[in-house]
Design a protein around this motif. Structure first.
Motif, short mmCIF file in Angstrom:
data_model
loop_
_atom_site.label_atom_id
_atom_site.label_comp_id
_atom_site.label_asym_id
_atom_site.label_seq_id
_atom_site.Cartn_x
_atom_site.Cartn_y
_atom_site.Cartn_z
N TYR A 126 5.47 8.48 24.83
CA TYR A 126 5.77 7.24 25.53
C TYR A 126 5.70 6.07 24.56
N ALA A 127 6.51 5.04 24.79
CA ALA A 127 6.54 3.87 23.91
C ALA A 127 5.16 3.24 23.76
N ASP A 128 4.46 3.05 24.88
CA ASP A 128 3.16 2.41 24.80
C ASP A 128 2.16 3.26 24.02
N GLY A 129 2.22 4.57 24.15
CA GLY A 129 1.34 5.45 23.40
C GLY A 129 1.66 5.45 21.91
N ALA A 130 2.94 5.45 21.57
CA ALA A 130 3.33 5.42 20.16
C ALA A 130 2.87 4.13 19.50
N ILE A 131 3.05 3.00 20.18
CA ILE A 131 2.59 1.72 19.63
C ILE A 131 1.07 1.74 19.50
N GLY A 132 0.39 2.33 20.46
CA GLY A 132 -1.07 2.46 20.38
C GLY A 132 -1.51 3.24 19.15
N LEU A 133 -0.78 4.29 18.80
CA LEU A 133 -1.11 5.08 17.61
C LEU A 133 -0.83 4.29 16.34
N PHE A 134 0.27 3.54 16.31
CA PHE A 134 0.54 2.66 15.16
C PHE A 134 -0.62 1.67 14.99
N LEU A 135 -1.04 1.04 16.08
CA LEU A 135 -2.11 0.05 16.02
C LEU A 135 -3.41 0.68 15.51
N ARG A 136 -3.70 1.89 15.97
CA ARG A 136 -4.90 2.60 15.51
C ARG A 136 -4.86 2.83 14.00
N ASP A 137 -3.73 3.36 13.51
CA ASP A 137 -3.63 3.68 12.08
C ASP A 137 -3.56 2.44 11.20
N ILE A 138 -2.94 1.39 11.71
CA ILE A 138 -2.89 0.12 10.98
C ILE A 138 -4.30 -0.47 10.87
N ARG A 139 -5.05 -0.39 11.95
CA ARG A 139 -6.44 -0.87 11.94
C ARG A 139 -7.28 -0.03 10.97
N LEU A 140 -7.11 1.30 10.99
CA LEU A 140 -7.85 2.17 10.08
C LEU A 140 -7.54 1.88 8.61
N ALA A 141 -6.31 1.42 8.34
CA ALA A 141 -5.91 1.07 6.98
C ALA A 141 -6.34 -0.36 6.61
N ARG A 142 -7.05 -1.03 7.53
CA ARG A 142 -7.51 -2.41 7.32
C ARG A 142 -6.34 -3.36 7.03
N THR A 143 -5.27 -3.18 7.79
CA THR A 143 -4.10 -4.03 7.67
C THR A 143 -3.78 -4.58 9.06
N LEU B 242 0.81 -1.23 0.00
CA LEU B 242 0.00 0.00 0.00
C LEU B 242 0.84 1.27 0.00
N ARG B 243 2.14 1.11 0.25
CA ARG B 243 3.06 2.25 0.36
C ARG B 243 2.53 3.29 1.34
N ILE B 244 2.21 2.78 2.54
CA ILE B 244 1.83 3.63 3.67
C ILE B 244 2.73 3.27 4.83
N GLY B 245 2.81 4.16 5.78
CA GLY B 245 3.63 3.86 6.95
C GLY B 245 3.74 5.05 7.87
N GLY B 246 4.49 4.84 8.92
CA GLY B 246 4.63 5.90 9.90
C GLY B 246 5.91 5.79 10.69
N MET B 247 6.13 6.83 11.49
CA MET B 247 7.31 6.87 12.35
C MET B 247 6.93 7.59 13.64
N CYS B 248 7.50 7.11 14.74
CA CYS B 248 7.32 7.77 16.03
C CYS B 248 8.68 8.19 16.56
N HIS B 249 8.66 9.09 17.53
CA HIS B 249 9.87 9.54 18.23
C HIS B 249 9.48 9.64 19.70
N TYR B 250 9.57 8.49 20.40
CA TYR B 250 9.17 8.52 21.80
C TYR B 250 10.35 8.79 22.72
N MET B 251 10.02 9.42 23.86
CA MET B 251 11.05 9.88 24.79
C MET B 251 11.21 8.98 26.01
N LEU B 252 10.12 8.33 26.43
CA LEU B 252 10.13 7.56 27.66
C LEU B 252 9.38 6.24 27.46
N PRO B 253 9.69 5.23 28.28
CA PRO B 253 9.06 3.92 28.11
C PRO B 253 7.54 3.94 28.35
#
Length: 156
Positions: free
Chosen positions: A62-79, A37-48
């Motif tokens: 935070y790491a857990d929040g960044a992963i949560g945002l990845f999961l949200r956007d991946i789900r929205l992309a139906r992947t 799909l040529r989609i993707g993302g990047m985070c820059h977290y400061m703390l665990p």
């Protein structure tokens, strides 16, 4: 081509017309790229993670929040997370001459937490450039999934 610069605590998910930049020290960046799909993302977290009891929406500082945002956007992309090429960078010690007690090792905890969260959520880490000392400059091109890395006075 849109250029997006991530400051500490930022996150961006987009399409092939985007290139994402950041500079890391003890912080960690994760890139996730879907080749079909040529989609993707990047985070820059400061703390665990947040302090216990401090709930709220996913916070990319935070790491857990960044992963949560990845999961949200991946789900929205139906992947699914397993469909992404995932790379992880950073966690460099900024004061290598100091004897930092383990509980205060932010860089080390950022690395450990990020890797554990990726595994727990079904992501497959394909590239890692972690630890060492100093800073790193990253550029992630969503068009082709390439990540360019340059050490800024660092030793691996």
């Amino acid at each position: 081509m849109a250029d997006v610069f991530l400051h500490p605590g930022d996150y961006h998910f987009g399409g092939a017309d985007t290139r994402i930049h950041t500079v890391l020290g003890s912080c960690v960046s994760i890139t996730a790229w879907h080749s079909g799909l040529r989609i993707g993302g990047m985070c820059h977290y400061m703390l665990p993670g947040r302090c216990p009891g401090n709930a709220g929406p996913p916070d990319p500082r935070y790491a857990d929040g960044a992963i949560g945002l990845f999961l949200r956007d991946i789900r929205l992309a139906r992947t699914t997370p397993a469909q992404y090429e995932v790379k992880m960078f950073g966690g460099g010690e900024q004061f290598p001459g100091l004897d930092i007690p383990s509980p205060l090792d932010v860089a080390g905890h950022n690395i450990e937490t990020g890797m554990a969260l990726l595994e727990q959520n079904g992501f497959h880490l394909t590239v890692r450039e972690l630890g060492g000392t100093g800073a790193r400059r990253l550029i992630f091109d969503i068009a082709n999934g390439d990540v360019w890395l340059r050490a800024l006075g660092a030793t691996a």
